[in-house]
Write a protein that holds these residues in place. Structure first.
Motif, mmCIF file in Angstrom:
data_model
loop_
_atom_site.group_PDB
_atom_site.id
_atom_site.type_symbol
_atom_site.label_atom_id
_atom_site.label_comp_id
_atom_site.label_asym_id
_atom_site.label_seq_id
_atom_site.Cartn_x
_atom_site.Cartn_y
_atom_site.Cartn_z
ATOM 1 N N PHE A 8 0.784 -1.277 -0.162
ATOM 2 C CA PHE A 8 0.052 0.033 -0.035
ATOM 3 C C PHE A 8 0.735 1.400 0.022
ATOM 4 O O PHE A 8 0.712 2.236 -0.609
ATOM 5 N N LYS A 9 2.010 1.401 0.614
ATOM 6 C CA LYS A 9 2.751 2.266 0.820
ATOM 7 C C LYS A 9 3.124 2.821 -0.558
ATOM 8 O O LYS A 9 3.635 4.201 -0.417
ATOM 9 N N TYR A 10 3.478 2.072 -1.507
ATOM 10 C CA TYR A 10 3.895 2.581 -2.708
ATOM 11 C C TYR A 10 2.967 2.618 -3.858
ATOM 12 O O TYR A 10 3.187 3.044 -5.114
ATOM 13 N N MET A 11 1.699 2.718 -3.371
ATOM 14 C CA MET A 11 0.695 2.599 -4.299
ATOM 15 C C MET A 11 0.535 4.086 -4.915
ATOM 16 O O MET A 11 -0.049 4.003 -6.010
ATOM 17 N N PHE A 12 0.723 5.015 -3.958
ATOM 18 C CA PHE A 12 0.824 6.394 -5.071
ATOM 19 C C PHE A 12 1.948 7.199 -5.412
ATOM 20 O O PHE A 12 1.854 8.277 -5.491
ATOM 21 N N THR A 13 3.029 6.440 -5.086
ATOM 22 C CA THR A 13 4.306 7.139 -5.176
ATOM 23 C C THR A 13 4.334 7.617 -6.648
ATOM 24 O O THR A 13 5.237 8.845 -6.834
ATOM 25 N N LYS A 14 3.756 7.350 -7.583
ATOM 26 C CA LYS A 14 3.788 7.949 -9.193
ATOM 27 C C LYS A 14 3.063 9.201 -9.083
ATOM 28 O O LYS A 14 3.460 10.030 -9.959
ATOM 29 N N ASN A 15 2.080 9.564 -8.320
ATOM 30 C CA ASN A 15 1.100 10.504 -8.531
ATOM 31 C C ASN A 15 1.061 11.482 -7.483
ATOM 32 O O ASN A 15 0.094 12.198 -7.236
ATOM 33 N N ILE A 16 1.953 11.187 -6.297
ATOM 34 C CA ILE A 16 1.784 11.773 -5.143
ATOM 35 C C ILE A 16 2.392 13.053 -5.291
ATOM 36 O O ILE A 16 3.436 13.416 -5.820
ATOM 37 N N LYS A 17 1.797 14.357 -4.707
ATOM 38 C CA LYS A 17 2.391 15.702 -4.611
ATOM 39 C C LYS A 17 2.355 16.118 -3.265
ATOM 40 O O LYS A 17 1.527 16.185 -2.551
ATOM 41 N N ILE A 18 3.938 16.081 -2.655
ATOM 42 C CA ILE A 18 3.828 16.779 -1.161
ATOM 43 C C ILE A 18 3.627 18.407 -1.147
ATOM 44 O O ILE A 18 4.319 18.750 -1.868
ATOM 45 N N LEU A 19 2.738 18.665 -0.574
ATOM 46 C CA LEU A 19 2.244 19.999 -0.091
ATOM 47 C C LEU A 19 3.051 20.782 1.285
ATOM 48 O O LEU A 19 3.199 21.894 1.107
ATOM 49 N N ALA A 20 3.154 19.841 2.083
ATOM 50 C CA ALA A 20 3.839 20.212 3.359
ATOM 51 C C ALA A 20 4.475 19.158 3.638
ATOM 52 O O ALA A 20 4.319 18.075 3.665
ATOM 53 N N SER A 21 5.673 19.295 4.438
ATOM 54 C CA SER A 21 6.449 18.079 5.024
ATOM 55 C C SER A 21 7.308 18.894 6.413
ATOM 56 O O SER A 21 7.034 20.068 6.797
ATOM 57 N N GLY A 22 7.656 17.977 7.102
ATOM 58 C CA GLY A 22 8.390 18.317 8.405
ATOM 59 C C GLY A 22 9.060 16.830 8.996
ATOM 60 O O GLY A 22 8.946 16.058 8.635
ATOM 61 N N TRP A 23 9.927 17.308 10.097
ATOM 62 C CA TRP A 23 10.434 16.354 10.916
ATOM 63 C C TRP A 23 9.417 15.711 11.909
ATOM 64 O O TRP A 23 9.058 16.570 12.647
ATOM 65 N N ALA A 24 9.460 14.509 12.029
ATOM 66 C CA ALA A 24 8.859 13.844 13.219
ATOM 67 C C ALA A 24 9.681 12.893 14.051
ATOM 68 O O ALA A 24 10.436 12.327 13.297
ATOM 69 N N THR A 25 9.330 12.590 15.211
ATOM 70 C CA THR A 25 10.147 11.731 15.978
ATOM 71 C C THR A 25 9.285 10.272 15.912
ATOM 72 O O THR A 25 8.228 10.327 16.322
ATOM 73 N N ARG A 26 10.040 9.316 15.892
ATOM 74 C CA ARG A 26 9.741 7.936 15.855
ATOM 75 C C ARG A 26 9.882 7.537 17.159
ATOM 76 O O ARG A 26 10.416 7.981 17.999
ATOM 77 N N PRO A 27 9.207 6.399 17.386
ATOM 78 C CA PRO A 27 8.911 5.777 18.763
ATOM 79 C C PRO A 27 10.302 5.631 19.480
ATOM 80 O O PRO A 27 10.441 5.560 20.831
ATOM 81 N N ARG A 28 11.190 5.368 18.709
ATOM 82 C CA ARG A 28 12.697 4.879 19.295
ATOM 83 C C ARG A 28 13.451 6.359 19.457
ATOM 84 O O ARG A 28 14.771 6.069 19.672
ATOM 85 N N GLY A 29 12.906 7.458 19.174
ATOM 86 C CA GLY A 29 13.739 8.607 19.197
ATOM 87 C C GLY A 29 14.335 9.033 17.930
ATOM 88 O O GLY A 29 14.915 10.048 17.898
ATOM 89 N N ASN A 30 14.314 8.282 17.026
ATOM 90 C CA ASN A 30 14.803 8.676 15.461
ATOM 91 C C ASN A 30 14.072 9.569 14.914
ATOM 92 O O ASN A 30 12.458 9.611 14.936
ATOM 93 N N PHE A 31 14.478 10.596 14.060
ATOM 94 C CA PHE A 31 13.970 11.601 13.494
ATOM 95 C C PHE A 31 13.763 11.228 12.018
ATOM 96 O O PHE A 31 14.616 10.669 11.574
ATOM 97 N N ASN A 32 12.457 11.379 11.391
ATOM 98 C CA ASN A 32 12.428 11.105 10.114
ATOM 99 C C ASN A 32 11.758 12.137 9.271
ATOM 100 O O ASN A 32 10.974 12.820 9.925
ATOM 101 N N TYR A 33 11.875 12.664 8.188
ATOM 102 C CA TYR A 33 11.431 13.598 7.563
ATOM 103 C C TYR A 33 9.985 13.064 6.749
ATOM 104 O O TYR A 33 10.098 12.107 5.947
ATOM 105 N N PHE A 34 8.833 13.606 6.772
ATOM 106 C CA PHE A 34 7.488 13.094 6.272
ATOM 107 C C PHE A 34 6.947 14.241 5.438
ATOM 108 O O PHE A 34 7.014 15.344 5.818
ATOM 109 N N GLY A 35 5.998 13.565 4.573
ATOM 110 C CA GLY A 35 5.173 14.686 3.950
ATOM 111 C C GLY A 35 3.998 14.523 4.761
ATOM 112 O O GLY A 35 3.244 13.750 4.725
#
Length: 72
Positions: free
Chosen positions: A1-28
């Motif tokens: 499912f996570k790859y279902m929209f990758t060809k037509n996805i448009k990121i309008l806003a993004s930012g850093w988020a903390t994952r459960p183990r304290g790692n940071f990831n950049y998300f749309g």
């Protein structure tokens, strides 16, 4: 499912988020994509409702601009 929209996805806003183990990831955090003959705008699950309830001016502006964007 996570790859279902990758060809037509448009990121309008993004930012850093903390994952459960304290790692940071950049998300749309706001994305738009086509689904069938329609268009979907997804605001993710980053607490928009809480910010609106607290009368956050920045979040209100983002939501207002998103609604205007969808209507055009």
């Amino acid at each position: 499912f996570k790859y279902m929209f990758t060809k037509n996805i448009k990121i309008l806003a993004s930012g850093w988020a903390t994952r459960p183990r304290g790692n940071f990831n950049y998300f749309g955090s706001i994305v738009e994509f086509n689904l069938g003959q329609g268009k979907v705008m997804n605001f993710g699950s980053i607490g928009w409702a809480n910010s609106i309830a607290k009368n956050d001016h920045i979040v209100k502006t983002i939501i207002s601009n998103a609604i205007k964007y969808i209507q055009t």
